[in-house]
Write a protein that holds these residues in place. Structure first.
Motif, PDB file in Angstrom:
ATOM      1  N   UNK A  14      34.835 -22.782 -11.243  1.00 18.72           N
ATOM      2  CA  UNK A  14      35.478 -23.638 -10.241  1.00 18.72           C
ATOM      3  C   UNK A  14      36.804 -23.040  -9.796  1.00 18.72           C
ATOM      4  N   UNK A  15      37.594 -22.512 -10.729  1.00 18.57           N
ATOM      5  CA  UNK A  15      38.879 -21.905 -10.368  1.00 18.57           C
ATOM      6  C   UNK A  15      38.675 -20.683  -9.470  1.00 18.57           C
ATOM      7  N   UNK A  16      37.681 -19.857  -9.777  1.00 19.65           N
ATOM      8  CA  UNK A  16      37.403 -18.689  -8.942  1.00 19.65           C
ATOM      9  C   UNK A  16      36.978 -19.129  -7.540  1.00 19.65           C
ATOM     10  N   UNK A  17      36.106 -20.117  -7.464  1.00 15.71           N
ATOM     11  CA  UNK A  17      35.655 -20.617  -6.166  1.00 15.71           C
ATOM     12  C   UNK A  17      36.826 -21.160  -5.352  1.00 15.71           C
ATOM     13  N   UNK A  18      37.720 -21.904  -5.970  1.00 16.07           N
ATOM     14  CA  UNK A  18      38.884 -22.444  -5.265  1.00 16.07           C
ATOM     15  C   UNK A  18      39.838 -21.336  -4.829  1.00 16.07           C
ATOM     16  N   UNK A  19      39.994 -20.314  -5.662  1.00 14.66           N
ATOM     17  CA  UNK A  19      40.853 -19.178  -5.300  1.00 14.66           C
ATOM     18  C   UNK A  19      40.306 -18.462  -4.073  1.00 14.66           C
ATOM     19  N   UNK A  20      39.002 -18.265  -4.039  1.00 18.28           N
ATOM     20  CA  UNK A  20      38.374 -17.622  -2.887  1.00 18.28           C
ATOM     21  C   UNK A  20      38.470 -18.518  -1.654  1.00 18.28           C
ATOM     22  N   UNK A  21      38.348 -19.833  -1.840  1.00 16.86           N
ATOM     23  CA  UNK A  21      38.459 -20.761  -0.709  1.00 16.86           C
ATOM     24  C   UNK A  21      39.843 -20.665  -0.073  1.00 16.86           C
ATOM     25  N   UNK A  22      40.860 -20.447  -0.881  1.00 15.22           N
ATOM     26  CA  UNK A  22      42.228 -20.348  -0.363  1.00 15.22           C
ATOM     27  C   UNK A  22      42.475 -19.032   0.374  1.00 15.22           C
ATOM     28  N   UNK A  23      41.785 -17.956  -0.066  1.00 16.11           N
ATOM     29  CA  UNK A  23      41.978 -16.646   0.555  1.00 16.11           C
ATOM     30  C   UNK A  23      40.663 -15.869   0.492  1.00 16.11           C
ATOM     31  N   UNK A  24      39.853 -15.933   1.540  1.00 15.07           N
ATOM     32  CA  UNK A  24      38.551 -15.264   1.535  1.00 15.07           C
ATOM     33  C   UNK A  24      38.613 -13.744   1.401  1.00 15.07           C
ATOM     34  N   UNK A  25      39.775 -13.141   1.601  1.00 17.81           N
ATOM     35  CA  UNK A  25      39.918 -11.692   1.467  1.00 17.81           C
ATOM     36  C   UNK A  25      40.591 -11.303   0.150  1.00 17.81           C
ATOM     37  N   UNK A  62      37.130  -0.848   2.376  1.00 19.88           N
ATOM     38  CA  UNK A  62      37.190  -0.759   0.919  1.00 19.88           C
ATOM     39  C   UNK A  62      37.344  -2.125   0.263  1.00 19.88           C
ATOM     40  N   UNK A  63      37.386  -3.170   1.041  1.00 18.04           N
ATOM     41  CA  UNK A  63      37.626  -4.526   0.529  1.00 18.04           C
ATOM     42  C   UNK A  63      36.395  -5.390   0.728  1.00 18.04           C
ATOM     43  N   UNK A  64      36.398  -6.522   0.059  1.00 18.58           N
ATOM     44  CA  UNK A  64      35.363  -7.542   0.251  1.00 18.58           C
ATOM     45  C   UNK A  64      35.965  -8.738   0.969  1.00 18.58           C
ATOM     46  N   UNK A  65      35.158  -9.412   1.725  1.00 16.33           N
ATOM     47  CA  UNK A  65      35.539 -10.693   2.330  1.00 16.33           C
ATOM     48  C   UNK A  65      34.450 -11.667   1.934  1.00 16.33           C
TER      49      UNK A  65
END
Length: 95
Positions: A14-25, A62-65
């Motif tokens: 859940x924490x990882x999902x919320x972190x990605x939701x805040x910054x997709x890059x 070189x990055x993921x989105x």
């Protein structure tokens, strides 16, 4: 009296999902730092979430989105087929 808690409300997933939701890059290194987990654990959790259909990963140079798939129900048996993210997490997930 401040007694350190031995439990949290949210799982690492859940924490990882919320972190990605805040910054997709966001980079895996930053996910790990934000969630206080190792980079290897962050990579494993992102893979779990992608495999389960909760996010999509797109390579940009070189990055993921990451793109969240917000129509997926939560998997806890107590939740059943309801999607509590509709009301409780909508602001965080950008719905």
């Amino acid at each position: 009296m401040d007694i350190p808690a031995r439990w949290t409300f949210f799982t690492n997933h859940a924490r990882v999902l919320l972190t990605i939701a805040r910054d997709p890059a966001v980079r895996l290194r930053d996910i790990a730092a934000t969630c206080r987990i190792t980079e290897r654990t962050a990579q494993s959790i992102v893979g779990d979430l992608e495999q389960a259909g909760y996010l999509c990963r797109e390579r940009m140079g070189r990055r993921n989105r990451y793109t969240l798939v917000t129509d997926r129900p939560l998997r806890h048996p107590a939740v059943g087929s309801a999607d509590p993210t509709d009301d409780q997490l909508r602001p965080t997930l950008g719905r």
